[in-house]
Design a protein around this motif. Structure first.
Motif, PDB file in Angstrom:
ATOM      1  N   ALA A  34       0.713  -1.235  -0.077  1.00  0.00           N
ATOM      2  CA  ALA A  34       0.037   0.114  -0.060  1.00  0.00           C
ATOM      3  C   ALA A  34       0.899   1.131   0.034  1.00  0.00           C
ATOM      4  O   ALA A  34       0.379   2.297  -0.728  1.00  0.00           O
ATOM      5  N   LEU A  35       2.080   1.097   0.847  1.00  0.00           N
ATOM      6  CA  LEU A  35       2.961   2.356   0.759  1.00  0.00           C
ATOM      7  C   LEU A  35       3.503   2.603  -0.496  1.00  0.00           C
ATOM      8  O   LEU A  35       3.647   3.758  -1.107  1.00  0.00           O
ATOM      9  N   ARG A  36       4.038   1.471  -0.909  1.00  0.00           N
ATOM     10  CA  ARG A  36       4.787   1.453  -2.356  1.00  0.00           C
ATOM     11  C   ARG A  36       3.920   2.239  -3.375  1.00  0.00           C
ATOM     12  O   ARG A  36       4.295   2.846  -4.332  1.00  0.00           O
ATOM     13  N   SER A  51      10.863   8.469   2.286  1.00  0.00           N
ATOM     14  CA  SER A  51      12.276   8.910   2.737  1.00  0.00           C
ATOM     15  C   SER A  51      12.408   7.739   3.998  1.00  0.00           C
ATOM     16  O   SER A  51      13.643   7.247   4.157  1.00  0.00           O
ATOM     17  N   PHE A  52      11.364   7.442   4.892  1.00  0.00           N
ATOM     18  CA  PHE A  52      11.693   6.370   5.734  1.00  0.00           C
ATOM     19  C   PHE A  52      11.832   5.002   5.218  1.00  0.00           C
ATOM     20  O   PHE A  52      12.759   4.121   5.632  1.00  0.00           O
ATOM     21  N   MET A  53      11.060   4.588   3.920  1.00  0.00           N
ATOM     22  CA  MET A  53      11.041   3.522   3.260  1.00  0.00           C
ATOM     23  C   MET A  53      12.488   3.255   2.596  1.00  0.00           C
ATOM     24  O   MET A  53      13.412   2.323   2.664  1.00  0.00           O
ATOM     25  N   GLY A  56      15.229   2.294   5.099  1.00  0.00           N
ATOM     26  CA  GLY A  56      15.163   1.044   5.821  1.00  0.00           C
ATOM     27  C   GLY A  56      14.352   1.197   7.328  1.00  0.00           C
ATOM     28  O   GLY A  56      14.672   0.325   8.154  1.00  0.00           O
ATOM     29  N   GLN A  57      13.826   2.353   7.482  1.00  0.00           N
ATOM     30  CA  GLN A  57      13.092   2.512   8.717  1.00  0.00           C
ATOM     31  C   GLN A  57      11.384   2.442   8.596  1.00  0.00           C
ATOM     32  O   GLN A  57      11.056   2.556   7.653  1.00  0.00           O
ATOM     33  N   LEU A  58      10.911   2.216   9.696  1.00  0.00           N
ATOM     34  CA  LEU A  58       9.424   2.232   9.631  1.00  0.00           C
ATOM     35  C   LEU A  58       8.977   3.673   9.558  1.00  0.00           C
ATOM     36  O   LEU A  58       9.490   4.557  10.047  1.00  0.00           O
ATOM     37  N   VAL A  59       7.800   3.568   8.701  1.00  0.00           N
ATOM     38  CA  VAL A  59       7.088   4.948   8.443  1.00  0.00           C
ATOM     39  C   VAL A  59       6.476   5.140   9.744  1.00  0.00           C
ATOM     40  O   VAL A  59       6.065   4.035  10.625  1.00  0.00           O
ATOM     41  N   PRO A  60       5.925   6.412  10.279  1.00  0.00           N
ATOM     42  CA  PRO A  60       5.395   6.638  11.512  1.00  0.00           C
ATOM     43  C   PRO A  60       4.029   5.862  11.735  1.00  0.00           C
ATOM     44  O   PRO A  60       3.236   5.748  10.481  1.00  0.00           O
ATOM     45  N   ASP A  84      -0.471  -8.469   6.254  1.00  0.00           N
ATOM     46  CA  ASP A  84       1.051  -8.809   6.143  1.00  0.00           C
ATOM     47  C   ASP A  84       1.740  -7.435   6.109  1.00  0.00           C
ATOM     48  O   ASP A  84       1.773  -6.642   5.475  1.00  0.00           O
ATOM     49  N   GLY A  85       2.561  -7.568   7.121  1.00  0.00           N
ATOM     50  CA  GLY A  85       3.545  -6.425   7.588  1.00  0.00           C
ATOM     51  C   GLY A  85       2.897  -5.458   8.454  1.00  0.00           C
ATOM     52  O   GLY A  85       3.512  -4.478   8.655  1.00  0.00           O
ATOM     53  N   PHE A  86       1.720  -5.745   9.138  1.00  0.00           N
ATOM     54  CA  PHE A  86       1.191  -4.770  10.284  1.00  0.00           C
ATOM     55  C   PHE A  86       0.530  -5.852  11.169  1.00  0.00           C
ATOM     56  O   PHE A  86      -0.006  -6.695  10.864  1.00  0.00           O
ATOM     57  N   PRO A  87       0.725  -5.494  12.375  1.00  0.00           N
ATOM     58  CA  PRO A  87       1.604  -4.468  13.090  1.00  0.00           C
ATOM     59  C   PRO A  87       2.919  -4.714  13.090  1.00  0.00           C
ATOM     60  O   PRO A  87       3.170  -5.891  12.907  1.00  0.00           O
ATOM     61  N   ARG A  88       3.718  -3.700  13.107  1.00  0.00           N
ATOM     62  CA  ARG A  88       5.061  -3.568  13.160  1.00  0.00           C
ATOM     63  C   ARG A  88       5.821  -2.966  14.295  1.00  0.00           C
ATOM     64  O   ARG A  88       6.923  -2.909  14.422  1.00  0.00           O
ATOM     65  N   SER A  89       5.056  -2.599  15.353  1.00  0.00           N
ATOM     66  CA  SER A  89       5.486  -1.975  16.658  1.00  0.00           C
ATOM     67  C   SER A  89       4.509  -2.138  17.626  1.00  0.00           C
ATOM     68  O   SER A  89       3.404  -2.644  17.346  1.00  0.00           O
ATOM     69  N   GLY A 122      18.445 -12.026  -4.366  1.00  0.00           N
ATOM     70  CA  GLY A 122      17.918 -12.602  -5.619  1.00  0.00           C
ATOM     71  C   GLY A 122      16.479 -12.402  -5.782  1.00  0.00           C
ATOM     72  O   GLY A 122      15.649 -12.976  -6.349  1.00  0.00           O
ATOM     73  N   ARG A 123      15.697 -11.373  -4.731  1.00  0.00           N
ATOM     74  CA  ARG A 123      14.233 -11.228  -4.774  1.00  0.00           C
ATOM     75  C   ARG A 123      13.981 -10.336  -5.952  1.00  0.00           C
ATOM     76  O   ARG A 123      14.604  -9.450  -6.235  1.00  0.00           O
ATOM     77  N   ARG A 124      12.881 -10.722  -6.735  1.00  0.00           N
ATOM     78  CA  ARG A 124      11.973  -9.974  -7.609  1.00  0.00           C
ATOM     79  C   ARG A 124      10.717  -9.729  -7.285  1.00  0.00           C
ATOM     80  O   ARG A 124      10.183 -10.758  -7.029  1.00  0.00           O
ATOM     81  N   THR A 154      13.539  -5.446  -9.256  1.00  0.00           N
ATOM     82  CA  THR A 154      14.429  -5.473  -7.648  1.00  0.00           C
ATOM     83  C   THR A 154      13.866  -4.152  -6.909  1.00  0.00           C
ATOM     84  O   THR A 154      14.025  -2.977  -7.429  1.00  0.00           O
ATOM     85  N   ARG A 155      13.377  -4.440  -5.628  1.00  0.00           N
ATOM     86  CA  ARG A 155      12.791  -3.128  -4.972  1.00  0.00           C
ATOM     87  C   ARG A 155      14.194  -2.317  -4.536  1.00  0.00           C
ATOM     88  O   ARG A 155      15.220  -2.854  -4.177  1.00  0.00           O
ATOM     89  N   ALA A 156      13.892  -0.824  -4.545  1.00  0.00           N
ATOM     90  CA  ALA A 156      14.697  -0.076  -4.243  1.00  0.00           C
ATOM     91  C   ALA A 156      15.537  -0.155  -2.866  1.00  0.00           C
ATOM     92  O   ALA A 156      16.759  -0.140  -2.670  1.00  0.00           O
ATOM     93  N   ASP A 157      14.689  -0.951  -2.052  1.00  0.00           N
ATOM     94  CA  ASP A 157      15.267  -1.087  -0.498  1.00  0.00           C
ATOM     95  C   ASP A 157      15.786  -2.524  -0.112  1.00  0.00           C
ATOM     96  O   ASP A 157      15.952  -2.860   0.887  1.00  0.00           O
ATOM     97  N   ASP A 158      16.069  -3.045  -1.265  1.00  0.00           N
ATOM     98  CA  ASP A 158      16.367  -4.528  -1.182  1.00  0.00           C
ATOM     99  C   ASP A 158      18.183  -4.613  -1.448  1.00  0.00           C
ATOM    100  O   ASP A 158      18.784  -5.392  -1.463  1.00  0.00           O
TER     101      ASP A 158
END
Ligand code: ADP
Ligand code: ZN
Length: 212
Positions: A34-36, A51-53, A56-60, A84-89, A122-124, A154-158
């Motif tokens: 959803a964020l991407r 900028s958070f992504m 490699g940091q969590l978004v607020p 998937d990927g929530f919650p993360r804190s 190797g992730r795509r 390939t994801r920018a943050d990989d």
């Protein structure tokens, strides 16, 4: 069935949640996807999150809590859902509880850090949410999505540096919620190494007890 799937970056949350969603005919929402999408579309939320992504940091918390609140209010999740990927804190887990949402199980896909770093190169991925690995889970045609035929990328943050930051964030901020759900008797730990189909089997076996 209302599920949460958690695990380190690259542990296989996305791949496995697609399979669970198909088997149980329930939708999956990935806050990362959803964020991407918001970043691609240049929405105010995307501009805030980028900028958070990239770092490699969590978004607020309030941003992702808003995404989930809106989503859980839709008809699509009346018969169940996978987060998937929530919650993360911890604040996100508490916010979910405060929404009065019943959770049946929390699947934690467990993969050691050294295996994660190797996997990421190797992730795509595809914009439709599908995710592949050139060796462990290749698409039928190289660089083409099995599901929608779009080009994979390939994801920018990989990259290695960002992956290290994401792993550090996972251990410091996200892993504590495993204890939160364990103390409620909801945590199911799944060994996340080896063949992708075998991991799916482990998950389906574990979920049989929830269904019963
Ligand atoms: P991964 O689990 O492989 O790191 P995701 O696609 O789930 O990938 O998330 C990518 C990025 O999106 C995260 O590094 C983070 O910046 C952001 N993100 C996703 N979900 C959340 C969340 N629940 N809370 C905060 N940030 C999130
Ligand atoms: Zn696709």
């Amino acid at each position: 069935m209302n599920l949460i799937i958690m695990g380190a970056p690259g542990a296989g949350k996305g791949t496995q949640s697609v399979r669970i969603a198909e088997k149980f005919n329930i939708p999956t929402i990935s806050t990362g996807d959803a964020l991407r999408r918001a970043v691609r579309e240049g929405t105010p939320m995307g501009q805030k999150a980028k900028s958070f992504m990239d770092a490699g940091q969590l978004v607020p918390d309030e941003v992702v809590i808003g995404i989930i609140k809106d989503y859980l209010a839709t008809d699509a999740c009346r018969n169940g859902f996978i987060l998937d990927g929530f919650p993360r804190s911890l604040p996100q887990a508490e916010a979910l509880e405060a929404m009065g949402v019943r959770i049946d199980a929390v699947l934690s896909i467990e993969v050691p850090d050294d295996a994660i770093v190797k996997r990421m190169s190797g992730r795509r991925v595809c914009d439709c949410g599908a995710s592949y690995h050139v060796e462990n889970n290749p698409p039928r045609v190289a660089d083409v999505c099995d599901k929608c035929a779009s080009a994979l990328y390939t994801r920018a943050d990989d990259n290695e540096e960002t992956v290290k930051n994401r792993l550090a964030t996972y251990h410091a901020v996200t892993e504590p919620i495993a204890g939160y759900y364990a103390s409620r008797g909801q945590l199911i730990r799944i060994a996340g190494e080896g063949n992708v189909d075998d991991i799916t089997e482990r998950i389906f076996d574990a979920l049989k007890q929830i269904e019963a």
